[in-house]
Design a protein around this motif. Structure first.
Motif, mmCIF file in Angstrom:
data_model
loop_
_atom_site.group_PDB
_atom_site.id
_atom_site.type_symbol
_atom_site.label_atom_id
_atom_site.label_comp_id
_atom_site.label_asym_id
_atom_site.label_seq_id
_atom_site.Cartn_x
_atom_site.Cartn_y
_atom_site.Cartn_z
ATOM 1 N N GLY A 180 27.202 54.181 1.036
ATOM 2 C CA GLY A 180 27.445 53.052 0.190
ATOM 3 C C GLY A 180 26.173 52.193 -0.247
ATOM 4 O O GLY A 180 24.872 52.172 -0.745
ATOM 5 N N ASP A 181 26.495 50.665 -0.779
ATOM 6 C CA ASP A 181 25.193 49.705 -0.808
ATOM 7 C C ASP A 181 24.883 48.566 0.222
ATOM 8 O O ASP A 181 24.596 47.624 0.561
ATOM 9 C CB ASP A 181 26.169 48.697 -1.772
ATOM 10 N N THR A 182 26.082 49.350 1.325
ATOM 11 C CA THR A 182 26.151 48.564 2.768
ATOM 12 C C THR A 182 24.949 48.922 3.648
ATOM 13 O O THR A 182 24.750 50.883 4.304
ATOM 14 C CB THR A 182 26.837 48.475 4.111
ATOM 15 N N VAL A 183 23.841 48.248 4.579
ATOM 16 C CA VAL A 183 22.887 48.912 5.652
ATOM 17 C C VAL A 183 23.799 48.993 6.862
ATOM 18 O O VAL A 183 24.602 48.315 7.413
ATOM 19 C CB VAL A 183 21.752 47.447 4.878
ATOM 20 N N GLY A 233 32.161 54.401 1.873
ATOM 21 C CA GLY A 233 31.457 53.557 1.813
ATOM 22 C C GLY A 233 32.316 52.193 1.427
ATOM 23 O O GLY A 233 31.880 50.571 1.192
ATOM 24 N N THR A 255 21.519 53.114 5.063
ATOM 25 C CA THR A 255 22.314 52.921 4.290
ATOM 26 C C THR A 255 23.791 53.960 3.404
ATOM 27 O O THR A 255 23.588 55.026 3.127
ATOM 28 C CB THR A 255 21.227 52.518 3.066
ATOM 29 N N THR A 311 34.625 48.990 1.516
ATOM 30 C CA THR A 311 34.775 48.134 2.968
ATOM 31 C C THR A 311 35.911 46.998 3.257
ATOM 32 O O THR A 311 36.835 47.709 2.327
ATOM 33 C CB THR A 311 34.067 46.550 3.057
#
Length: 112
Positions: A6-9, A75, A4, A77
């Protein structure tokens, strides 16, 4: 392997906390791209091919305004358009991106 950021896998082989992988691990290799086929981020096409059970699909032109590129350093996008215009550095944190990634545009994105 999943990591993971940031908030992204991000999925791939030996993915580190900034999205470097077994295939690309320089200081500037901090980009992961969302594969259109599975809506999943990978550090590189080779990582997708190693861990996914389906063929890779590039981000189509009609999705260039959707988030599809992840900065592993902070992180953030980016849309494909933002990534194309960023001069090889994250617009959010300024971390340098590997300029070679854009030379392989067609591996990740439809032609502009």
């Amino acid at each position: 392997m999943e990591r993971t950021v940031g908030d992204t896998v991000v999925r791939g082989l030996d993915v580190d906390p900034e999205t470097r992988c077994a295939h690309y691990d320089t200081a500037r290799d901090v980009v992961a791209v969302r594969a259109a086929c599975c809506d999943t981020y990978y550090p590189c096409r080779a990582c997708h091919d190693a861990v996914a059970d389906h063929d890779h699909e590039v981000v189509p032109r009609d999705a260039f305004d959707d988030p599809a590129v992840l900065c592993g350093a902070c992180g953030a996008t980016l849309t494909v358009r933002e990534y194309a215009d960023c001069d090889d550095a994250c617009p959010a944190c300024g971390h340098a991106f590997n300029p070679g990634y854009k030379r392989h545009w067609s591996r990740y994105f439809a032609e502009r």
